[in-house]
Design a protein around this motif. Structure first.
Motif, PDB file in Angstrom:
ATOM      1  N   TYR A 119       0.855  -1.166   0.134  1.00  0.00           N
ATOM      2  CA  TYR A 119      -0.032  -0.084  -0.156  1.00  0.00           C
ATOM      3  C   TYR A 119       0.802   1.443   0.057  1.00  0.00           C
ATOM      4  O   TYR A 119       2.060   1.107   0.171  1.00  0.00           O
ATOM      5  N   ASP A 120       0.419   2.442  -0.484  1.00  0.00           N
ATOM      6  CA  ASP A 120       0.983   3.557  -0.548  1.00  0.00           C
ATOM      7  C   ASP A 120       1.300   4.572   0.585  1.00  0.00           C
ATOM      8  O   ASP A 120       1.896   5.348   0.593  1.00  0.00           O
ATOM      9  N   GLY A 121       1.020   3.798   1.772  1.00  0.00           N
ATOM     10  CA  GLY A 121       1.674   4.649   3.218  1.00  0.00           C
ATOM     11  C   GLY A 121       0.686   5.069   3.890  1.00  0.00           C
ATOM     12  O   GLY A 121       0.900   5.617   4.995  1.00  0.00           O
ATOM     13  N   ASP A 122      -0.568   5.558   3.213  1.00  0.00           N
ATOM     14  CA  ASP A 122      -1.606   6.211   3.965  1.00  0.00           C
ATOM     15  C   ASP A 122      -2.563   5.188   4.782  1.00  0.00           C
ATOM     16  O   ASP A 122      -2.679   4.208   4.459  1.00  0.00           O
ATOM     17  N   VAL A 123      -3.540   5.971   5.494  1.00  0.00           N
ATOM     18  CA  VAL A 123      -4.319   5.057   6.241  1.00  0.00           C
ATOM     19  C   VAL A 123      -5.290   4.464   5.012  1.00  0.00           C
ATOM     20  O   VAL A 123      -5.753   3.242   5.479  1.00  0.00           O
ATOM     21  N   ARG A 157       8.841 -15.108  -1.175  1.00  0.00           N
ATOM     22  CA  ARG A 157       7.894 -15.754  -0.334  1.00  0.00           C
ATOM     23  C   ARG A 157       6.334 -15.670  -1.050  1.00  0.00           C
ATOM     24  O   ARG A 157       5.166 -16.042  -0.359  1.00  0.00           O
ATOM     25  N   TYR A 158       6.127 -14.866  -2.044  1.00  0.00           N
ATOM     26  CA  TYR A 158       4.926 -14.388  -2.579  1.00  0.00           C
ATOM     27  C   TYR A 158       4.729 -14.824  -4.172  1.00  0.00           C
ATOM     28  O   TYR A 158       5.501 -14.611  -5.020  1.00  0.00           O
ATOM     29  N   GLU A 159       3.506 -15.255  -4.468  1.00  0.00           N
ATOM     30  CA  GLU A 159       3.388 -15.748  -5.878  1.00  0.00           C
ATOM     31  C   GLU A 159       2.425 -14.627  -6.545  1.00  0.00           C
ATOM     32  O   GLU A 159       2.575 -14.523  -7.711  1.00  0.00           O
ATOM     33  N   ARG A 160       1.866 -13.744  -5.833  1.00  0.00           N
ATOM     34  CA  ARG A 160       0.906 -12.759  -6.327  1.00  0.00           C
ATOM     35  C   ARG A 160       1.200 -11.479  -5.412  1.00  0.00           C
ATOM     36  O   ARG A 160       1.366 -11.394  -3.983  1.00  0.00           O
ATOM     37  N   ILE A 161       1.201 -10.322  -6.187  1.00  0.00           N
ATOM     38  CA  ILE A 161       1.612  -9.043  -5.643  1.00  0.00           C
ATOM     39  C   ILE A 161       0.235  -8.054  -5.938  1.00  0.00           C
ATOM     40  O   ILE A 161      -0.111  -8.158  -7.137  1.00  0.00           O
ATOM     41  N   VAL A 162      -0.259  -7.541  -5.045  1.00  0.00           N
ATOM     42  CA  VAL A 162      -1.307  -6.431  -5.160  1.00  0.00           C
ATOM     43  C   VAL A 162      -0.934  -5.149  -4.751  1.00  0.00           C
ATOM     44  O   VAL A 162      -0.514  -5.077  -3.708  1.00  0.00           O
ATOM     45  N   PHE A 163      -0.850  -4.230  -5.602  1.00  0.00           N
ATOM     46  CA  PHE A 163      -0.478  -2.910  -5.305  1.00  0.00           C
ATOM     47  C   PHE A 163      -1.833  -1.980  -5.167  1.00  0.00           C
ATOM     48  O   PHE A 163      -2.581  -2.036  -5.924  1.00  0.00           O
ATOM     49  N   VAL A 164      -1.734  -1.273  -4.039  1.00  0.00           N
ATOM     50  CA  VAL A 164      -2.877  -0.319  -3.782  1.00  0.00           C
ATOM     51  C   VAL A 164      -2.185   1.114  -3.440  1.00  0.00           C
ATOM     52  O   VAL A 164      -1.664   1.472  -2.679  1.00  0.00           O
ATOM     53  N   ALA A 200       2.161  -4.602   3.439  1.00  0.00           N
ATOM     54  CA  ALA A 200       3.209  -3.951   3.774  1.00  0.00           C
ATOM     55  C   ALA A 200       3.331  -2.557   3.085  1.00  0.00           C
ATOM     56  O   ALA A 200       2.742  -2.425   2.046  1.00  0.00           O
ATOM     57  N   ALA A 201       3.636  -1.597   3.868  1.00  0.00           N
ATOM     58  CA  ALA A 201       3.754  -0.276   3.186  1.00  0.00           C
ATOM     59  C   ALA A 201       5.066  -0.311   2.092  1.00  0.00           C
ATOM     60  O   ALA A 201       5.955  -1.169   2.245  1.00  0.00           O
ATOM     61  N   TYR A 202       4.910   0.524   0.985  1.00  0.00           N
ATOM     62  CA  TYR A 202       6.116   0.361  -0.053  1.00  0.00           C
ATOM     63  C   TYR A 202       7.534   0.662   0.380  1.00  0.00           C
ATOM     64  O   TYR A 202       8.158   0.208  -0.111  1.00  0.00           O
ATOM     65  N   THR A 203       7.473   1.177   1.514  1.00  0.00           N
ATOM     66  CA  THR A 203       8.788   1.515   2.047  1.00  0.00           C
ATOM     67  C   THR A 203       9.654   0.416   2.761  1.00  0.00           C
ATOM     68  O   THR A 203      10.923   0.393   2.982  1.00  0.00           O
ATOM     69  N   GLU A 204       8.729  -0.539   2.846  1.00  0.00           N
ATOM     70  CA  GLU A 204       9.498  -1.782   3.575  1.00  0.00           C
ATOM     71  C   GLU A 204      10.275  -2.639   2.870  1.00  0.00           C
ATOM     72  O   GLU A 204      10.093  -2.629   1.260  1.00  0.00           O
ATOM     73  N   GLY A 213      -2.631   5.328  -3.966  1.00  0.00           N
ATOM     74  CA  GLY A 213      -3.885   6.550  -3.900  1.00  0.00           C
ATOM     75  C   GLY A 213      -3.316   7.654  -4.707  1.00  0.00           C
ATOM     76  O   GLY A 213      -2.101   7.598  -5.401  1.00  0.00           O
ATOM     77  N   PRO A 214      -3.907   8.804  -4.760  1.00  0.00           N
ATOM     78  CA  PRO A 214      -3.490  10.065  -5.278  1.00  0.00           C
ATOM     79  C   PRO A 214      -2.249  10.437  -4.988  1.00  0.00           C
ATOM     80  O   PRO A 214      -1.516  11.099  -6.154  1.00  0.00           O
ATOM     81  N   ARG A 215      -1.438  10.350  -3.917  1.00  0.00           N
ATOM     82  CA  ARG A 215      -0.294  10.695  -3.693  1.00  0.00           C
ATOM     83  C   ARG A 215       0.925   9.963  -4.598  1.00  0.00           C
ATOM     84  O   ARG A 215       2.012  10.538  -4.650  1.00  0.00           O
ATOM     85  N   GLN A 216       0.616   8.745  -5.039  1.00  0.00           N
ATOM     86  CA  GLN A 216       1.302   8.026  -5.906  1.00  0.00           C
ATOM     87  C   GLN A 216       2.768   7.809  -5.482  1.00  0.00           C
ATOM     88  O   GLN A 216       3.866   7.867  -6.104  1.00  0.00           O
ATOM     89  N   ALA A 217       2.891   7.609  -3.991  1.00  0.00           N
ATOM     90  CA  ALA A 217       4.205   7.497  -3.359  1.00  0.00           C
ATOM     91  C   ALA A 217       4.929   6.365  -3.810  1.00  0.00           C
ATOM     92  O   ALA A 217       6.296   6.458  -4.054  1.00  0.00           O
ATOM     93  N   MET A 218       4.425   5.132  -4.039  1.00  0.00           N
ATOM     94  CA  MET A 218       5.117   4.166  -4.507  1.00  0.00           C
ATOM     95  C   MET A 218       5.576   4.038  -6.038  1.00  0.00           C
ATOM     96  O   MET A 218       6.245   3.147  -6.402  1.00  0.00           O
ATOM     97  N   PHE A 219       5.050   4.969  -6.678  1.00  0.00           N
ATOM     98  CA  PHE A 219       5.323   4.725  -8.264  1.00  0.00           C
ATOM     99  C   PHE A 219       6.674   5.045  -8.626  1.00  0.00           C
ATOM    100  O   PHE A 219       7.300   4.155  -9.563  1.00  0.00           O
TER     101      PHE A 219
END
Length: 275
Positions: A8-12, A41-48, A31-35, A50-56
């Motif tokens: 996720y993008d780091g916000d609530v 350990r993962y076969e599938r990744i889901v990106f969440v 996990a937050a994008y900063t971690e 928001g408008p701040r687009q911090a993880m981009f």
């Protein structure tokens, strides 16, 4: 399907969405994008996002680790018009397509997230109709038990009944003097039934759930005597009883079995069989 990581993008708000979608998909973490990510350990990744687009800005660095993963992208905003544009930009950075793209509105995020999770689930390998080994494993398990929980409900009311069963290819039969469950069964002809082992450890998991439609078998029905015989109840005993035993028949639409034994045959832990 193996484990899922929701980033996720780091916000609530995006954290809430990541938690919700992960819980629906099962076998997930978020996990937050900063971690620091342990991608193996993962076969599938889901990106969440928001408008701040911090993880981009991180997608280029993540690109090598994501080439063989199942990828989903959830865009959380007030408007849907940017969803495809942001998804296209992510795909350009990764050099590969996303498997699922979904919009989660800020106003209706709960229902939108559930729909997105269902869309992701629909992309998984579907249930089987004709895998005899899967059905055999289920029926061997059921033959080794005799009691489970019948789940019924109507509107906002739900009810769970511990009850003995007789199983015969694709159908469960329950004998009952009556009770609260009949209120829900008459109103709602759909029910679920579950049987499980006590938990010991992850190497010995076994739990089965069946879903289907209900019908009633009364003493005057031709089928009644045959089912009573399967249960080991004699006609003499039935006639001598001061009350009527109703038979609830659950005609199974699908059974899902979570069983560690599937792993030993190269299958996924969870198998669903459609009747």
């Amino acid at each position: 399907m193996g484990n899922t990581l929701c980033i996720y993008d780091g916000d609530v708000q995006t954290r809430q969405i990541a938690c919700l979608v992960g819980s629906v998909l099962s076998m997930s973490a978020y996990a937050a994008y900063t971690e620091t990510m342990n991608w193996d350990r993962y076969e599938r990744i889901v990106f969440v996002m928001g408008p701040r687009q911090a993880m981009f800005s991180h997608f280029a660095a993540w690109q090598p680790a994501l080439q063989h993963k199942k990828l989903a992208f959830l865009w959380n905003d007030f408007q849907n018009i940017y969803t495809e544009r942001i998804a296209a930009a992510i795909q350009a950075r990764l050099g590969r397509p996303l498997d699922v793209t979904a919009f989660v509105s800020a106003e209706n995020w709960l229902d939108d997230t559930i729909r997105a999770a269902q869309t992701i689930q629909a992309r998984e390998k579907g249930p089987v109709h004709d895998d005899g080994a899967v059905l055999q494993a289920m029926e061997i398990f059921l033959a080794g038990h005799n009691t489970g929980v019948l789940s019924t409900g109507w509107g906002q009311e739900v009810h769970g009944t511990p009850i003995e069963y007789v199983y015969e290819r694709g159908a469960f039969y329950f004998f009952s003097e009556g009770g609260r469950k009949f209120i829900y069964l008459y109103r709602n002809g759909h029910a679920a039934f579950s049987v499980c082992d006590a938990f010991t450890d992850a190497r010995h998991l076994a739990g089965l759930q069946a879903e289907g439609t209900v019908r009633f078998i009364e003493p005057s029905d031709k089928e009644y005597g045959r089912i009573a015989a399967l249960k080991g109840i004699s006609r003499k005993r039935l006639v001598a009883m001061p009350v009527v035993l109703h038979i609830i028949a659950l005609d199974v639409a699908q059974m899902t079995f979570v069983w560690s034994g599937f792993l030993r045959t190269g299958r996924s832990l969870r198998q669903t069989y459609l009747f």
